[in-house]
Design a protein around this motif. Structure first.
Motif, short mmCIF file in Angstrom:
data_model
loop_
_atom_site.label_atom_id
_atom_site.label_comp_id
_atom_site.label_asym_id
_atom_site.label_seq_id
_atom_site.Cartn_x
_atom_site.Cartn_y
_atom_site.Cartn_z
N HIS A 109 0.85 -1.19 0.00
CA HIS A 109 0.00 0.00 0.00
C HIS A 109 0.88 1.24 0.00
O HIS A 109 1.77 1.37 0.85
N THR A 110 0.62 2.14 -0.94
CA THR A 110 1.49 3.31 -1.04
C THR A 110 0.71 4.57 -1.39
O THR A 110 -0.36 4.50 -2.02
N PHE A 111 1.26 5.69 -0.97
CA PHE A 111 0.72 7.01 -1.32
C PHE A 111 1.84 8.03 -1.17
O PHE A 111 2.38 8.22 -0.08
N PHE A 131 7.26 -21.62 -3.85
CA PHE A 131 5.89 -21.45 -4.34
C PHE A 131 5.79 -20.16 -5.13
O PHE A 131 6.63 -19.26 -5.02
N LYS A 132 4.74 -20.06 -5.91
CA LYS A 132 4.49 -18.86 -6.68
C LYS A 132 3.82 -17.82 -5.79
O LYS A 132 2.95 -18.14 -4.99
N TYR A 133 4.24 -16.57 -5.92
CA TYR A 133 3.57 -15.48 -5.20
C TYR A 133 3.38 -14.29 -6.12
O TYR A 133 4.10 -14.11 -7.10
N GLU A 134 2.38 -13.49 -5.81
CA GLU A 134 2.08 -12.29 -6.58
C GLU A 134 2.22 -11.07 -5.68
O GLU A 134 2.19 -11.18 -4.45
N VAL A 135 2.40 -9.90 -6.30
CA VAL A 135 2.53 -8.65 -5.57
C VAL A 135 1.45 -7.70 -6.08
O VAL A 135 1.46 -7.31 -7.26
N ILE A 136 0.52 -7.34 -5.21
CA ILE A 136 -0.55 -6.41 -5.57
C ILE A 136 -0.24 -5.07 -4.94
O ILE A 136 -0.18 -4.94 -3.71
N VAL A 137 -0.01 -4.06 -5.75
CA VAL A 137 0.37 -2.73 -5.27
C VAL A 137 -0.81 -1.79 -5.42
O VAL A 137 -1.32 -1.59 -6.53
N HIS A 138 -1.24 -1.23 -4.31
CA HIS A 138 -2.35 -0.27 -4.31
C HIS A 138 -1.77 1.13 -4.15
O HIS A 138 -1.15 1.45 -3.13
N ASP A 139 -1.98 1.97 -5.16
CA ASP A 139 -1.52 3.37 -5.13
C ASP A 139 -2.73 4.26 -4.94
O ASP A 139 -3.60 4.34 -5.82
N ASP A 140 -2.78 4.97 -3.81
CA ASP A 140 -3.96 5.74 -3.44
C ASP A 140 -3.92 7.15 -4.04
O ASP A 140 -4.01 8.15 -3.34
N CYS A 141 -3.80 7.20 -5.37
CA CYS A 141 -3.81 8.46 -6.12
C CYS A 141 -2.63 9.36 -5.73
O CYS A 141 -2.81 10.52 -5.33
N SER A 142 -1.42 8.83 -5.86
CA SER A 142 -0.23 9.61 -5.54
C SER A 142 -0.09 10.79 -6.48
O SER A 142 -0.44 10.73 -7.66
N THR A 143 0.46 11.88 -5.95
CA THR A 143 0.68 13.09 -6.76
C THR A 143 2.16 13.35 -7.01
O THR A 143 2.50 14.34 -7.65
N ASP A 144 3.03 12.47 -6.51
CA ASP A 144 4.45 12.60 -6.80
C ASP A 144 4.82 11.60 -7.90
O ASP A 144 4.00 11.30 -8.76
N ASP A 145 6.02 11.06 -7.89
CA ASP A 145 6.46 10.15 -8.95
C ASP A 145 6.18 8.68 -8.64
O ASP A 145 6.64 7.78 -9.36
N GLU A 182 -7.88 6.73 -8.92
CA GLU A 182 -8.01 8.05 -9.55
C GLU A 182 -8.44 9.12 -8.56
O GLU A 182 -8.40 10.30 -8.86
N GLN A 183 -8.88 8.68 -7.36
CA GLN A 183 -9.17 9.58 -6.25
C GLN A 183 -8.59 8.96 -4.99
O GLN A 183 -8.51 7.73 -4.86
N ASN A 184 -8.17 9.81 -4.05
CA ASN A 184 -7.62 9.30 -2.80
C ASN A 184 -8.73 8.70 -1.96
O ASN A 184 -9.66 9.38 -1.54
N LYS A 185 -8.64 7.40 -1.71
CA LYS A 185 -9.71 6.68 -1.02
C LYS A 185 -9.61 6.77 0.49
O LYS A 185 -10.63 6.76 1.18
#
Length: 348
Positions: free
Chosen positions: A29-31, A51-65, A87-90
Motif C-alpha cells: 500500500h502506497t501514497f 511457491f508462486k507469489y504475486e505482488v498487488i500494489v495499491h496506489d492511493d492516487c499519488s501526486t508525486d512520482d 483516480e481519487q484518494n480513497k
C-alpha cells in the motif's frame, strides 16, 4: 491468458500475463512514497520461495512520482506485479485501503508491506509459510522489525521471545495495532476475508482488527528473526498523519467506531477474551482523550476520560496527573523561548 488494462469505477486495475494461481499474495500500500517505494518493491520481488507469489500494489492516487515508478516495476516484473491505481484518494474518503487491495488477492495466504517499509530477509515469505504449515491451527504469523527514524536505526521493536512461540489471542488484542509490525504480517486469507461488515464500515485503524481477527482462532505465531524495517513518521505514513490536528468530530467518531467494532469483535468470544477486548477499548479511548486534550477539546477530553477510567476515586487523582503532565509539556517550549529571549539566545 493476457487481460487488458481497464478502468472500473473510480480506479484503474492493471492485470497482465496471469498464468497460474499464486500461493501467496503480497499487498503493498502506497501514497506519495516515491522516496521509499523502490526499496520496498526490490525487497518484495526478490524473495526466494518454493511457491508462486504475486505482488498487488495499491496506489492511493499519488501526486508525486510514485505511480510512474510503479509502472516501471510492472514492466520489469509483468507476471508478478499487479497494480491498483486509484483516480481519487480513497483513504481521505474513509475507505480502508486493505479493503480495496485484498479482494484482488488470489493466494490462500496474504503478506503485507507498506510502501515506506521493506523486508531484509530474502527467505521471509518462505519462513513464514513453512511456519504456518507446522501450525495448522494458527492463522497469523509475525516477527520483530528494525525501527528506523530519519533513515537511522533506532531500535528493534516487537521482540517478545527468543524462539518460535504461539501467543494467545488476549495478548494480541490488549496490544492493539502496535503489537505487530505491519510489514511482518503473514495471514491465512480465510481468517480475515471476506471482510466483516463492521470492519469495512467502522474500523478506525485496519491493523488493530486485522491482527485481532487473524489471531482469533488459534493465537498468533511469533518468529524471533527480525525480517523487516519499519520507517516511523515517514512521508505518507499513518504515523505521520497521526501527528496532525484532528477535528472534534473526527476524534469523537473514532471513539464511537472503536466501541462498535470491539463490541462486534467480542461476539462469540470467551469471557477472558471479552475482558481483553474491554481492556483494549479502554486504553484506546484513553489515548483519544489525551489526543482531544492535546488538540484543545477540553469537554471532549473529560467525556472520553470518564468512559476510559471506570474507578472514580483513582480517576480524580489520575486526571490531575494527566492535566499536569500535558500542561508542563505544552508550557516547556514557551518557557524556553522566554528565557532565551531574556538571555538574547536563539532557540531552534
Amino acid at each position: 491468458m493476457r487481460k487488458q488494462s481497464f478502468i472500473s469505477g473510480s480506479y484503474m486495475h492493471i492485470e497482465d500475463n496471469k498464468v497460474d494461481v499464486p500461493e501467496v499474495s503480497v499487498l503493498v500500500h502506497t501514497f506519495n512514497q516515491s522516496e521509499y517505494i523502490e526499496q520496498c518493491l526490490d525487497s518484495v520481488c526478490s524473495q526466494n520461495t518454493t511457491f508462486k507469489y504475486e505482488v498487488i500494489v495499491h496506489d492511493d492516487c499519488s501526486t508525486d512520482d510514485t505511480t510512474e515508478i510503479l509502472l516501471a516495476y510492472k514492466e520489469q516484473y509483468p507476471e508478478k506485479i499487479r497494480l491498483v491505481i486509484q483516480e481519487q484518494n480513497k483513504r481521505s474518503q474513509g475507505h480502508r485501503v486493505i479493503s480495496l487491495s485484498l479482494p484482488h488477492a488470489e493466494g490462500d495466504y496474504v503478506a503485507i508491506c507498506e510502501g515506506d517499509d521493506y523486508w531484509i530477509d530474502e527467505h521471509k515469505l518462505q519462513k513464514q509459510y513453512d511456519a504456518l504449515q507446522r501450525h495448522p491451527n494458527v492463522d497469523l504469523c509475525f516477527h520483530p522489525a528494525k525501527q528506523y527514524r530519519n533513515k537511522k536505526f533506532h531500535s528493534i521493536i516487537n521482540e517478545y521471545y527468543s524462539e518460535e512461540t504461539v501467543i494467545p489471542f488476549e495478548n494480541v488484542v490488549e496490544g492493539r495495532g502496535g503489537y505487530m509490525p505491519t510489514a511482518s504480517l503473514f495471514i491465512r486469507k480465510s481468517s480475515i476475508y471476506p471482510f466483516r461488515d463492521w470492519f469495512i464500515e467502522r474500523a478506525p485503524v485496519g491493523d488493530t482488527f486485522i491482527q485481532a481477527l487473524g489471531s482469533s482462532r488459534g493465537g498468533a505465531l511469533f518468529l524471533s528473526d527480525s525480517m523487516s524495517v519499519y520507517n516511523r513518521y515517514s512521508i505518507g505514513s499513518a504515523t505521520a498523519g497521526n501527528l496532525r490536528k484532528r477535528s472534534l468530530e473526527q476524534i469523537a467518531n473514532q471513539a464511537e467506531n472503536y466501541r462498535d467494532c470491539y463490541n462486534q469483535l467480542s461476539v462469540g468470544l470467551s469471557e477472558s477474551e471479552k475482558m481483553s477486548c474491554r481492556i483494549a477499548l479502554s486504553q484506546l479511548i484513553f489515548d483519544l482523550s489525551v489526543k482531544a486534550l492535546d488538540d484543545g477539546y477540553i469537554d471532549l477530553f473529560k467525556s472520553l476520560f470518564d468512559r476510559a477510567w471506570p474507578d472514580k476515586h483513582k480517576k480524580s487523582a489520575f486526571v490531575y496527573i494527566v492535566w499536569l503532565a500535558r500542561y508542563i509539556h505544552f508550557c516547556r517550549p514557551i518557557v524556553r523561548k522566554k528565557l532565551a529571549h531574556k538571555r538574547n539566545l536563539v532557540v531552534t
